[in-house]
Design an enzyme around this catalytic site. Structure first.
Site, PDB file in Angstrom:
ATOM      1  N   ASN A  11      -4.877  29.190  -5.682  1.00  0.00           N
ATOM      2  CA  ASN A  11      -4.049  29.943  -6.621  1.00  0.00           C
ATOM      3  C   ASN A  11      -4.758  30.038  -7.966  1.00  0.00           C
ATOM      4  O   ASN A  11      -4.168  30.484  -8.947  1.00  0.00           O
ATOM      5  CB  ASN A  11      -2.698  29.225  -6.824  1.00  0.00           C
ATOM      6  CG  ASN A  11      -1.797  29.385  -5.615  1.00  0.00           C
ATOM      7  OD1 ASN A  11      -1.649  30.480  -5.081  1.00  0.00           O
ATOM      8  ND2 ASN A  11      -1.210  28.287  -5.155  1.00  0.00           N
ATOM      9  N   ASP A  71     -12.458  22.113  -3.275  1.00  0.00           N
ATOM     10  CA  ASP A  71     -11.944  21.190  -4.283  1.00  0.00           C
ATOM     11  C   ASP A  71     -13.147  20.724  -5.089  1.00  0.00           C
ATOM     12  O   ASP A  71     -14.215  20.462  -4.528  1.00  0.00           O
ATOM     13  CB  ASP A  71     -11.230  20.009  -3.618  1.00  0.00           C
ATOM     14  CG  ASP A  71     -10.228  19.377  -4.569  1.00  0.00           C
ATOM     15  OD1 ASP A  71      -9.540  20.113  -5.305  1.00  0.00           O
ATOM     16  OD2 ASP A  71     -10.131  18.138  -4.602  1.00  0.00           O
TER      17      ASP A  71
END
Ligand code: IMP
Length: 196
Positions: A11, A71
């Site tokens: 997002n 990540d």
């Protein structure tokens, strides 16, 4: 070559812009918005690998399409690799970039070793199997923020081989050094072999 569709499980608009500047044709990125998914993807784990896996896994379950996530953590060596996996929430759940930067600079006061690295782990789910790719960019944390481009810790990180912070570089220049670019370059090589 045939178009290769991949859902990118994020997002974060900054990451999306960076990945779009790297993954060009024949790849086509499907955003969560394109896929009609509006969820806050959890990052509950103690390693970048586990968080990346959680993100790609949860989006794969929803879409049943090939997808990837990433990540990233900033690892500063003199403070035991902090903020590391906690990079987004270093100063608290508010995920505020400025608060995170201020806390990091405070924790580095008086330290002579300011070397650090950004580490990105990409988790790809391709034909229901998972693959990982890692990219590292080594550099130094400077004492005062410089530059207005980019996001996160960009304004205090000078990559090895440059005298400018990431926040003083355009995206093309950042991509010459970037952890995310290095991880995604491996993803591209892997997929090219899969589809050739
Ligand atoms: P996450 O991968 O979304 O959990 O991001 C971890 C934290 O690191 C966030 O606070 C980001 O702002 C920061 N971060 C991730 N990638 C970069 C980068 O390329 N430059 C600067 N900060 C970054």
């Amino acid at each position: 070559m045939k178009t290769i569709e991949l859902v990118f499980a994020t997002n974060n608009q900054n990451k999306l812009n960076e990945i779009r500047s790297i993954l060009k044709e024949p790849f086509q990125i499907i955003t969560l918005q394109d896929a009609g998914i509006d969820i806050d993807i959890p990052e509950p784990h103690q390693t970048l690998e586990a968080n990346a896996s959680e993100k790609s896994g949860s989006i794969h379950q929803l879409t049943h399409k090939n997808c990837f996530s990433e990540d990233t953590g900033l690892e500063v060596f003199s403070i035991n690799g902090e903020p590391g996996v906690k990079s987004a929430r270093y100063a608290g759940e508010g995920r505020n970039f400025q608060d995170n930067i201020h806390l990091l600079l405070k924790n580095l006061e008086g330290k002579s070793d300011r070397t650090a690295q950004f580490r990105t782990v990409v988790s790809l789910i391709w034909d229901d199997a998972e693959f990982f790719f890692t990219g590292i960019c080594k550099g130094t944390i400077i004492e005062k923020q410089k530059g207005t481009e980019g996001f996160g810790y960009d304004s205090i990180f000078v990559p090895e081989g440059s005298s400018y912070t990431f926040a003083e570089m355009g995206m093309e220049e950042k991509n010459k050094f970037s952890h995310r670019k290095k991880a995604v370059a491996q993803l591209i090589e892997f997929l090219k072999q899969k589809v050739s």
